[in-house]
Design a protein around this motif. Structure first.
Motif, PDB file in Angstrom:
ATOM      1  N   ARG A  39       0.864  -1.436   0.223  1.00  0.00           N
ATOM      2  CA  ARG A  39      -0.537  -0.033  -0.280  1.00  0.00           C
ATOM      3  C   ARG A  39       0.680   1.092   0.344  1.00  0.00           C
ATOM      4  O   ARG A  39       1.949   1.123   0.872  1.00  0.00           O
ATOM      5  N   HIS A  40       0.309   2.291  -0.726  1.00  0.00           N
ATOM      6  CA  HIS A  40       0.822   3.536  -0.745  1.00  0.00           C
ATOM      7  C   HIS A  40       1.202   4.531   0.309  1.00  0.00           C
ATOM      8  O   HIS A  40      -0.450   4.902  -0.294  1.00  0.00           O
ATOM      9  N   LEU A  41       1.036   4.561   1.216  1.00  0.00           N
ATOM     10  CA  LEU A  41       0.092   6.068   2.391  1.00  0.00           C
ATOM     11  C   LEU A  41       1.083   7.079   2.836  1.00  0.00           C
ATOM     12  O   LEU A  41       2.406   7.190   2.740  1.00  0.00           O
ATOM     13  N   CYS A  42       0.481   7.998   3.361  1.00  0.00           N
ATOM     14  CA  CYS A  42       1.416   9.243   3.908  1.00  0.00           C
ATOM     15  C   CYS A  42       1.380   9.241   4.866  1.00  0.00           C
ATOM     16  O   CYS A  42       1.807   7.805   5.183  1.00  0.00           O
ATOM     17  N   ASP A  43       2.814   9.194   5.602  1.00  0.00           N
ATOM     18  CA  ASP A  43       3.047   9.576   7.173  1.00  0.00           C
ATOM     19  C   ASP A  43       2.057   9.273   7.821  1.00  0.00           C
ATOM     20  O   ASP A  43       2.030   8.197   8.653  1.00  0.00           O
ATOM     21  N   ASP A  44       0.588   9.966   7.773  1.00  0.00           N
ATOM     22  CA  ASP A  44      -0.102   9.677   9.001  1.00  0.00           C
ATOM     23  C   ASP A  44      -1.373   8.178   9.048  1.00  0.00           C
ATOM     24  O   ASP A  44      -0.866   7.294  10.165  1.00  0.00           O
ATOM     25  N   CYS A  45      -0.895   7.849   7.512  1.00  0.00           N
ATOM     26  CA  CYS A  45      -1.667   6.695   7.287  1.00  0.00           C
ATOM     27  C   CYS A  45      -0.335   5.595   7.252  1.00  0.00           C
ATOM     28  O   CYS A  45      -1.636   4.559   7.605  1.00  0.00           O
ATOM     29  N   GLY A  46       0.116   5.796   7.600  1.00  0.00           N
ATOM     30  CA  GLY A  46       1.747   4.694   7.235  1.00  0.00           C
ATOM     31  C   GLY A  46       1.340   4.663   8.649  1.00  0.00           C
ATOM     32  O   GLY A  46       2.140   3.852   9.574  1.00  0.00           O
ATOM     33  N   ALA A  47       1.260   5.801  10.005  1.00  0.00           N
ATOM     34  CA  ALA A  47       1.509   5.078  11.680  1.00  0.00           C
ATOM     35  C   ALA A  47       0.980   4.710  11.839  1.00  0.00           C
ATOM     36  O   ALA A  47       0.242   2.897  12.240  1.00  0.00           O
ATOM     37  N   SER A  48      -0.629   4.466  11.513  1.00  0.00           N
ATOM     38  CA  SER A  48      -1.402   4.131  11.755  1.00  0.00           C
ATOM     39  C   SER A  48      -1.704   2.428  11.485  1.00  0.00           C
ATOM     40  O   SER A  48      -3.148   1.227  12.000  1.00  0.00           O
ATOM     41  N   LEU A  49      -1.489   2.453   9.773  1.00  0.00           N
ATOM     42  CA  LEU A  49      -1.355   1.058   9.412  1.00  0.00           C
ATOM     43  C   LEU A  49      -0.064   0.653  10.724  1.00  0.00           C
ATOM     44  O   LEU A  49      -0.634  -0.928  10.329  1.00  0.00           O
ATOM     45  N   ALA A  50       0.971   1.090  10.698  1.00  0.00           N
ATOM     46  CA  ALA A  50       1.918   0.089  11.648  1.00  0.00           C
ATOM     47  C   ALA A  50       1.003  -0.479  13.158  1.00  0.00           C
ATOM     48  O   ALA A  50       1.136  -1.445  13.626  1.00  0.00           O
ATOM     49  N   ALA A 110       7.838   5.261   8.309  1.00  0.00           N
ATOM     50  CA  ALA A 110       6.205   6.429   8.859  1.00  0.00           C
ATOM     51  C   ALA A 110       6.892   7.600  10.011  1.00  0.00           C
ATOM     52  O   ALA A 110       6.417   8.762   9.251  1.00  0.00           O
ATOM     53  N   ARG A 111       7.675   7.429  10.658  1.00  0.00           N
ATOM     54  CA  ARG A 111       7.922   8.590  12.034  1.00  0.00           C
ATOM     55  C   ARG A 111       9.647   8.693  11.388  1.00  0.00           C
ATOM     56  O   ARG A 111      10.161   9.534  11.723  1.00  0.00           O
ATOM     57  N   SER A 112      10.496   8.401  10.292  1.00  0.00           N
ATOM     58  CA  SER A 112      11.699   8.815  10.512  1.00  0.00           C
ATOM     59  C   SER A 112      12.368   9.132   9.092  1.00  0.00           C
ATOM     60  O   SER A 112      11.478   8.895   7.853  1.00  0.00           O
ATOM     61  N   GLY A 113      12.784  10.054   8.509  1.00  0.00           N
ATOM     62  CA  GLY A 113      13.662  10.443   7.520  1.00  0.00           C
ATOM     63  C   GLY A 113      13.199  11.983   7.304  1.00  0.00           C
ATOM     64  O   GLY A 113      13.233  11.403   5.709  1.00  0.00           O
ATOM     65  N   ARG A 114      11.830  12.054   7.497  1.00  0.00           N
ATOM     66  CA  ARG A 114      11.627  13.535   6.879  1.00  0.00           C
ATOM     67  C   ARG A 114      12.114  14.476   6.674  1.00  0.00           C
ATOM     68  O   ARG A 114      12.713  14.780   7.448  1.00  0.00           O
ATOM     69  N   ASP A 115      11.449  15.564   5.611  1.00  0.00           N
ATOM     70  CA  ASP A 115      12.147  17.289   6.030  1.00  0.00           C
ATOM     71  C   ASP A 115      11.723  17.201   7.521  1.00  0.00           C
ATOM     72  O   ASP A 115       9.961  17.647   7.392  1.00  0.00           O
ATOM     73  N   GLN A 116      12.256  17.985   8.409  1.00  0.00           N
ATOM     74  CA  GLN A 116      11.871  18.233   9.297  1.00  0.00           C
ATOM     75  C   GLN A 116      11.165  19.823   9.490  1.00  0.00           C
ATOM     76  O   GLN A 116      10.744  20.048  10.148  1.00  0.00           O
ATOM     77  N   ASP A 117      11.483  20.459   8.449  1.00  0.00           N
ATOM     78  CA  ASP A 117      10.788  21.593   8.675  1.00  0.00           C
ATOM     79  C   ASP A 117       9.203  21.331   8.014  1.00  0.00           C
ATOM     80  O   ASP A 117       8.213  22.423   8.249  1.00  0.00           O
ATOM     81  N   LEU A 118       8.842  19.989   7.476  1.00  0.00           N
ATOM     82  CA  LEU A 118       7.883  19.523   7.531  1.00  0.00           C
ATOM     83  C   LEU A 118       6.065  19.129   8.924  1.00  0.00           C
ATOM     84  O   LEU A 118       5.843  17.986   7.845  1.00  0.00           O
ATOM     85  N   SER A 119       7.944  18.740   9.652  1.00  0.00           N
ATOM     86  CA  SER A 119       7.001  17.084  10.180  1.00  0.00           C
ATOM     87  C   SER A 119       6.091  17.457  10.885  1.00  0.00           C
ATOM     88  O   SER A 119       4.900  17.306  11.629  1.00  0.00           O
TER      89      SER A 119
END
Length: 318
Positions: free
Chosen positions: A196-207, A231-240
């Protein structure tokens, strides 16, 4: 000529025992014995090793055999071998988009409106984005790779990993996740798996869901933990704040979500994806005035932003 191999995908599973030879040429895609002309390709996207082509099923040049392979009478799904699916999609996009733009130019010239013809190249996939008859705006949307870009505007780090989630429709970082379940009941055992291809919020919910269900039998726990880390790592910190803002917006808590969205807009001023997220949130909690305002701001920032235009069309038609 670009050779590759493929198998058709039907109902989510590959069909046939052996891969078929394919070839990309100036005329279109040669799929075995059948030619799919670029004029029949409306849109395309990639999901892992698969290329999904949106096909104009009304095109008289679409062959009978290829028409039988369409899913929902609109989509041709190919599992690619011998090269990266994303690389093949990029080549298809360049040819199909250039063909589409040339047809538009010829039509406008024939109508005596050639001065309205305007295009630009997507910096991510090199597709030709047709902006004819549209007002100039700070951002441009490429429907082929689903990215937003602009000459004088900043863009999230990670190129085209920031787009709209396949499931919730909110703009954020989107990644692939393996959904794996394992069960063992005395002498009966089994597992299931899908991508599945998910955003960080949907990815965290799936986890969280994977961890809760797989914790009993342990074998699925490593995959659940890997999804949670992804889902919780490696993202652009400015967009956290974006994942948190989306989570709050989905729950209708727009007072709290709005504060987080404003932090992101400080980094990406006027970004159409963020304004569309805000519009979705306000419309969800029945705040139509605020929702319409942010929808308007999204379109004003990007005149060809299909996700916003589709919502506006649904609202105006019903």
């Amino acid at each position: 000529m670009t050779p590759f191999k493929f198998r058709y995908v039907t109902g989510g599973s590959v069909s046939g025992l052996f891969a078929i030879k394919g070839q990309l040429s100036e005329d279109g895609l040669k799929l075995g014995e059948h030619l799919l002309r670029f004029s029949s390709v409306v849109d395309s996207t990639t999901r892992d090793e698969r290329v999904v082509l949106t096909i104009d099923s009304s095109d008289p040049e679409l062959g009978t055999e290829l028409r039988k392979k369409l899913q929902q009478d609109a989509f041709l799904v190919l599992h690619i071998y011998g090269m990266k699916a994303e690389g093949l999609e990029r080549l298809i996009d360049r040819h199909a988009s250039a063909h589409e733009a040339e047809e538009c130019r010829a039509r406008l010239v024939a109508e005596g409106r050639g001065e309205l013809f305007r295009t630009t190249l997507c910096p991510c996939c090199s597709a030709t984005v047709n902006l004819s008859e549209l007002p100039e705006t700070p951002y441009v949307y490429c429907r082929f790779c689903e990215t937003l870009f602009g000459q004088q505007t900043s863009r999230p780090k990670g190129k085209n990993s920031y787009r709209h989630c396949d499931e919730c429709g909110y703009f954020d970082r989107v990644q692939g996740y393996g959904e794996f379940y394992f069960y063992f009941l005395l002498v009966v055992y089994g597992f299931s798996h899908q991508r599945r291809h998910l955003c960080d919020d949907c990815g965290a919910s799936l986890a969280n869901k994977l961890l809760a269900i797989n914790a009993i039998f342990l074998l699925g726990v490593p995959n659940a933990l890997a999804c949670a880390f992804r889902a919780r790592s490696g993202r652009d910190q400015d967009l956290s704040p974006l994942a948190k803002a989306n989570r709050l917006a989905k729950k209708g808590k727009m007072d709290l979500a709005n504060a987080e969205y404003l932090k992101v807009l400080d980094v990406l001023p006027g970004h159409p994806g963020i304004h569309l997220n805000m519009a979705r949130g306000y419309l969800t909690c029945q705040s139509a005035g605020e929702g319409f305002s942010h929808l308007r701001q999204s379109i004003d920032a990007c005149s060809n932003f299909d996700p916003a235009l589709m919502i506006a069309a649904r609202i105006s038609s019903g």
